[in-house]
Design a protein around this motif. Structure first.
Motif, PDB file in Angstrom:
ATOM      1  N   ALA A 185       0.801  -1.236   0.000  1.00  0.00           N
ATOM      2  CA  ALA A 185       0.000   0.000   0.000  1.00  0.00           C
ATOM      3  C   ALA A 185       0.833   1.285   0.000  1.00  0.00           C
ATOM      4  CB  ALA A 185      -0.974  -0.007   1.176  1.00  0.00           C
ATOM      5  N   PRO A 186       2.015   1.321   0.650  1.00  0.00           N
ATOM      6  CA  PRO A 186       2.802   2.566   0.623  1.00  0.00           C
ATOM      7  C   PRO A 186       3.160   3.049  -0.779  1.00  0.00           C
ATOM      8  CG  PRO A 186       3.658   1.110   2.314  1.00  0.00           C
ATOM      9  CD  PRO A 186       2.624   0.320   1.547  1.00  0.00           C
ATOM     10  N   ASN A 187       3.175   2.130  -1.758  1.00  0.00           N
ATOM     11  CA  ASN A 187       3.469   2.548  -3.140  1.00  0.00           C
ATOM     12  C   ASN A 187       2.375   3.464  -3.672  1.00  0.00           C
ATOM     13  OD1 ASN A 187       5.942   0.790  -4.045  1.00  0.00           O
ATOM     14  ND2 ASN A 187       4.607  -0.596  -2.916  1.00  0.00           N
ATOM     15  N   ALA A 188       1.124   3.203  -3.272  1.00  0.00           N
ATOM     16  CA  ALA A 188       0.013   4.087  -3.652  1.00  0.00           C
ATOM     17  C   ALA A 188       0.046   5.353  -2.810  1.00  0.00           C
ATOM     18  CB  ALA A 188      -1.319   3.366  -3.468  1.00  0.00           C
ATOM     19  N   ALA A 189       0.323   5.189  -1.509  1.00  0.00           N
ATOM     20  CA  ALA A 189       0.346   6.334  -0.590  1.00  0.00           C
ATOM     21  C   ALA A 189       1.345   7.397  -1.043  1.00  0.00           C
ATOM     22  CB  ALA A 189       0.691   5.864   0.822  1.00  0.00           C
ATOM     23  N   ALA A 190       2.488   6.964  -1.570  1.00  0.00           N
ATOM     24  CA  ALA A 190       3.534   7.903  -1.978  1.00  0.00           C
ATOM     25  C   ALA A 190       3.152   8.727  -3.200  1.00  0.00           C
ATOM     26  CB  ALA A 190       4.822   7.142  -2.258  1.00  0.00           C
ATOM     27  N   SER A 191       2.210   8.215  -3.992  1.00  0.00           N
ATOM     28  CA  SER A 191       1.813   8.920  -5.224  1.00  0.00           C
ATOM     29  C   SER A 191       0.850  10.074  -4.967  1.00  0.00           C
ATOM     30  CB  SER A 191       1.156   7.928  -6.200  1.00  0.00           C
ATOM     31  OG  SER A 191       2.058   6.904  -6.546  1.00  0.00           O
ATOM     32  N   ALA A 192       0.391  10.198  -3.729  1.00  0.00           N
ATOM     33  CA  ALA A 192      -0.638  11.182  -3.406  1.00  0.00           C
ATOM     34  C   ALA A 192      -0.053  12.559  -3.107  1.00  0.00           C
ATOM     35  CB  ALA A 192      -1.461  10.707  -2.218  1.00  0.00           C
ATOM     36  N   THR A 193      -0.884  13.578  -3.343  1.00  0.00           N
ATOM     37  CA  THR A 193      -0.635  14.927  -2.850  1.00  0.00           C
ATOM     38  C   THR A 193      -1.440  15.034  -1.560  1.00  0.00           C
ATOM     39  OG1 THR A 193      -0.504  15.770  -5.106  1.00  0.00           O
ATOM     40  CG2 THR A 193      -0.852  17.384  -3.348  1.00  0.00           C
ATOM     41  N   PRO A 194      -0.793  14.914  -0.399  1.00  0.00           N
ATOM     42  CA  PRO A 194      -1.567  14.811   0.841  1.00  0.00           C
ATOM     43  C   PRO A 194      -2.170  16.139   1.293  1.00  0.00           C
ATOM     44  CG  PRO A 194       0.761  14.878   1.347  1.00  0.00           C
ATOM     45  CD  PRO A 194       0.654  14.884  -0.148  1.00  0.00           C
ATOM     46  N   TYR A 195      -3.315  16.042   1.952  1.00  0.00           N
ATOM     47  CA  TYR A 195      -3.917  17.213   2.590  1.00  0.00           C
ATOM     48  C   TYR A 195      -4.500  16.765   3.915  1.00  0.00           C
ATOM     49  CZ  TYR A 195      -6.243  21.645   3.262  1.00  0.00           C
ATOM     50  OH  TYR A 195      -6.612  22.866   3.775  1.00  0.00           O
ATOM     51  N   PRO A 196      -4.075  17.356   5.047  1.00  0.00           N
ATOM     52  CA  PRO A 196      -3.064  18.402   5.211  1.00  0.00           C
ATOM     53  C   PRO A 196      -1.712  18.031   4.575  1.00  0.00           C
ATOM     54  CG  PRO A 196      -4.215  17.983   7.290  1.00  0.00           C
ATOM     55  CD  PRO A 196      -4.629  16.905   6.354  1.00  0.00           C
ATOM     56  N   PRO A 197      -0.947  19.080   4.169  1.00  0.00           N
ATOM     57  CA  PRO A 197       0.325  18.835   3.465  1.00  0.00           C
ATOM     58  C   PRO A 197       1.431  18.374   4.409  1.00  0.00           C
ATOM     59  CG  PRO A 197      -0.041  21.190   3.722  1.00  0.00           C
ATOM     60  CD  PRO A 197      -1.275  20.519   4.246  1.00  0.00           C
ATOM     61  N   HIS A 198       1.302  17.151   4.856  1.00  0.00           N
ATOM     62  CA  HIS A 198       2.234  16.575   5.833  1.00  0.00           C
ATOM     63  C   HIS A 198       2.272  15.070   5.584  1.00  0.00           C
ATOM     64  CE1 HIS A 198       4.005  15.445   9.680  1.00  0.00           C
ATOM     65  NE2 HIS A 198       4.172  16.719   9.996  1.00  0.00           N
ATOM     66  N   PRO A 199       3.453  14.437   5.626  1.00  0.00           N
ATOM     67  CA  PRO A 199       3.521  12.990   5.361  1.00  0.00           C
ATOM     68  C   PRO A 199       2.595  12.161   6.241  1.00  0.00           C
ATOM     69  CG  PRO A 199       5.728  13.926   5.460  1.00  0.00           C
ATOM     70  CD  PRO A 199       4.792  15.020   5.883  1.00  0.00           C
ATOM     71  N   ALA A 200       2.416  12.574   7.500  1.00  0.00           N
ATOM     72  CA  ALA A 200       1.598  11.791   8.435  1.00  0.00           C
ATOM     73  C   ALA A 200       0.128  11.750   8.042  1.00  0.00           C
ATOM     74  CB  ALA A 200       1.737  12.352   9.851  1.00  0.00           C
ATOM     75  N   SER A 201      -0.348  12.724   7.267  1.00  0.00           N
ATOM     76  CA  SER A 201      -1.773  12.712   6.888  1.00  0.00           C
ATOM     77  C   SER A 201      -2.084  11.513   6.003  1.00  0.00           C
ATOM     78  CB  SER A 201      -2.174  14.015   6.184  1.00  0.00           C
ATOM     79  OG  SER A 201      -1.582  14.122   4.911  1.00  0.00           O
ATOM     80  N   GLN A 202      -1.114  11.096   5.191  1.00  0.00           N
ATOM     81  CA  GLN A 202      -1.323   9.911   4.363  1.00  0.00           C
ATOM     82  C   GLN A 202      -1.258   8.638   5.213  1.00  0.00           C
ATOM     83  OE1 GLN A 202      -2.599   8.029   1.208  1.00  0.00           O
ATOM     84  NE2 GLN A 202      -2.367  10.238   1.245  1.00  0.00           N
ATOM     85  N   GLY A 203      -0.554   8.717   6.339  1.00  0.00           N
ATOM     86  CA  GLY A 203      -0.556   7.613   7.298  1.00  0.00           C
ATOM     87  C   GLY A 203      -1.947   7.373   7.852  1.00  0.00           C
ATOM     88  N   TYR A 204      -2.656   8.472   8.154  1.00  0.00           N
ATOM     89  CA  TYR A 204      -4.030   8.357   8.657  1.00  0.00           C
ATOM     90  C   TYR A 204      -4.962   7.772   7.589  1.00  0.00           C
ATOM     91  CZ  TYR A 204      -3.077  10.974  12.939  1.00  0.00           C
ATOM     92  OH  TYR A 204      -2.594  11.360  14.171  1.00  0.00           O
ATOM     93  N   VAL A 205      -4.783   8.198   6.341  1.00  0.00           N
ATOM     94  CA  VAL A 205      -5.633   7.709   5.250  1.00  0.00           C
ATOM     95  C   VAL A 205      -5.450   6.201   5.078  1.00  0.00           C
ATOM     96  CG1 VAL A 205      -6.009   7.780   2.743  1.00  0.00           C
ATOM     97  CG2 VAL A 205      -5.737   9.912   4.014  1.00  0.00           C
ATOM     98  N   GLN A 206      -4.219   5.726   5.132  1.00  0.00           N
ATOM     99  CA  GLN A 206      -3.973   4.298   4.926  1.00  0.00           C
ATOM    100  C   GLN A 206      -4.338   3.460   6.151  1.00  0.00           C
ATOM    101  OE1 GLN A 206      -3.479   2.931   2.059  1.00  0.00           O
ATOM    102  NE2 GLN A 206      -3.346   4.904   1.011  1.00  0.00           N
ATOM    103  N   MET A 207      -4.330   4.059   7.346  1.00  0.00           N
ATOM    104  CA  MET A 207      -4.879   3.372   8.521  1.00  0.00           C
ATOM    105  C   MET A 207      -6.352   3.074   8.283  1.00  0.00           C
ATOM    106  SD  MET A 207      -3.632   4.496  12.292  1.00  0.00           S
ATOM    107  CE  MET A 207      -4.307   6.121  12.326  1.00  0.00           C
ATOM    108  N   LEU A 208      -7.041   4.057   7.707  1.00  0.00           N
ATOM    109  CA  LEU A 208      -8.461   3.887   7.402  1.00  0.00           C
ATOM    110  C   LEU A 208      -8.662   2.761   6.391  1.00  0.00           C
ATOM    111  CD1 LEU A 208     -11.368   4.916   7.789  1.00  0.00           C
ATOM    112  CD2 LEU A 208     -10.934   6.597   5.986  1.00  0.00           C
TER     113      LEU A 208
END
Length: 478
Positions: A278-301
């Motif tokens: 899954a991190p391969n997809a997570a890395a392709s995103a433009t996260p919002y809020p603009p912080h790496p941890a916000s994509q961590g929350y999305v992938q937890m979901l």
């Protein structure tokens, strides 16, 4: 050769990986202060603004749908049924537990993937475990090893497995010949994968929510039609998990072990937390809020939705239908089809066949996107061999529709197991960075700010990061 592969599989998935994945899940759950429970509601808050993107990346919602496309496959319908028949209803409790632990692991790996992402020749974001192994740990050899394992498992063999599931489901439901089904899947896959990562994300964004909601709606219908059975079923799951049902029969230890092993394995296979996919997809995103941890929350979901929601929907359909008989002959997809048909009529079996098509097809395109990113890593973000690789992937899809070679599937399990071990070692070595990012994000959140990451605040990280991605020029000027 077959015996050796099976021995490695038993060793990996029977002991080493189970202990390692559970251990890492517990480790990050504690180090992150039980983040998946404390900030459960925040995952949904992040999702509210997840449709935003820039020209370099896909949106967080598209990244979530792409990772769900890969996670949500035939295992959610067939695999859960196998876990039930092999480990009893108690397996479901352990499946839920491993998903809750896995959410913390998913946060760690996806946050790291965002932090260490780069851009390819076309200016699109790319990243994943291979990239944080190279940039964060300075171990390119480790990233190369991970990429090779992922390309074998996800890019080639698992796509053949998904095509095989589609062909079997269509033949059973409609009597269609495998070669025609295979050809149709190849054509559809080609149209999407030759469009690149952004087309894959757009298709996933359209199909995944619709197919998941349709499946959940049907599960809810079954559940509410049998609502009076719910308390008894929940009690059965908990009692079986701890062997209370079997204590009188003298099979307590064995029953608990079987429930734990099958539930944990199903949970790990299903949500892929810690696998590094899954991190391969997570890395392709433009996260919002603009912080790496916000994509961590999305992938937890994503882990929560896959196992706690969608796998549980299958559990509800099977256990409430009355079709599940301990030690019975029905198992796998046949059990799910029989359970659904008993509740909604004969068209239930057709619905499962159609659902398998969409679940498996979206898995093919998402798995391909993971493999593409890792091929680019091996080629230093250049696209020279991409056309040839796409043709090879399509060839494997056709092969999978026509043939079923258990040895090949077992080899893919070994490859995925090795890939997971490499990734878990890397995220443990980089755990200090994960904690740092989580604390930075949550500090800003508590202060009422929009969490924003700036590499200038972390000079020890800045030299490891791609120029211009996490760099705030305004702050430097001030």
């Amino acid at each position: 050769m077959t015996d050796l592969i099976n021995l490695m599989n038993d060793l990996l998935w029977g002991s080493i990986l189970v202990y390692l994945l559970v251990g890492v899940g517990v480790y990050f759950t504690i180090r992150l202060g039980f983040i998946q429970f404390r900030h459960f509601g925040h995952m949904f808050s992040v999702l509210k603004n997840s449709r935003k993107a820039d020209k370099a990346g896909i949106s967080s919602f598209q990244a979530l749908c792409t990772s769900l496309a890969a996670r949500v496959g035939t295992g959610n319908m067939a695999g859960v049924a196998v876990a039930l028949t092999a480990g009893g209803p108690g397996a479901i409790f352990w499946m839920w537990l491993i998903a809750m632990l896995g959410m913390a692991t998913a946060f760690a790996e996806s946050t790291l993937a965002q932090l260490y992402k780069t851009k390819d020749d076309d200016g699109n974001y790319r990243g994943g475990p291979a990239y944080y192994m190279e940039k964060g740990l300075g171990m390119r050899w480790m990233g190369v090893l991970f990429s090779i394992f992922l390309i074998i498992a996800f890019g080639l063999v698992f796509n053949a497995v998904q095509a095989n599931s589609i062909a079997n489901a269509m033949h059973t439901a409609f009597g269609w010949e495998d070669k025609y089904v295979g050809a149709a899947v190849v054509v559809l896959s080609a149209i999407i994968i030759f469009g690149g990562i952004k087309r894959i994300a757009r298709v996933a964004e359209l199909i995944v929510p619709v197919m998941a909601l349709a499946y959940l709606a049907l599960a809810l219908f079954v559940m509410f039609s049998n609502i009076e059975k719910l308390p008894a079923i929940l009690t059965l799951i908990v009692k079986s998990a701890f062997g209370f049902q079997e204590a009188a029969a003298g099979g307590l230890g064995y029953a608990i072990a079987q429930a734990m092993i099958n539930g944990i394995k199903r949970g790990l296979f299903s949500n892929e937390a810690g696998m590094g996919s899954a991190p391969n997809a997570a890395a392709s995103a433009t996260p919002y809020p603009p912080h790496p941890a916000s994509q961590g929350y999305v992938q937890m979901l994503g882990v929560f939705m896959d196992t706690i929601v969608i796998c549980s929907a299958t559990v509800a359909i099977i256990l409430m239908s009355g079709e599940f008989v301990p030690g019975g002959e029905l198992t796998g997809i046949e059990l799910t089809q029989a359970a659904l048909s008993s509740q909604v009529g004969e068209w239930g079996s057709i619905f499962v066949a159609v659902a398998i098509f969409f679940f498996a097809f979206t898995s093919i395109i998402a798995n391909y996107s993971y493999a593409e990113t890792n091929l680019l890593f091996l080629e230093h973000n250049h696209k020279a061999g991409l056309g040839i690789f796409r043709i090879v992937v399509l060839g494997m899809v056709m092969f999978g529709a026509l043939a079923s070679l258990p040895v090949v599937w077992s080899l893919a399990d070994v490859s995925m197991g090795m890939m997971a071990i490499v990734n878990l070692v890397a995220i443990i070595l980089l755990s200090g960075t994960v904690i740092k990012l989580a604390n930075d994000y949550n500090r800003q959140l508590k202060e009422g700010k929009l969490p924003t990451f700036d590499a200038n605040d972390y000079p020890e990280l800045k030299s490891q990061l791609e120029d211009g991605i996490w760099y705030n020029s305004k702050k430097t000027e001030e």
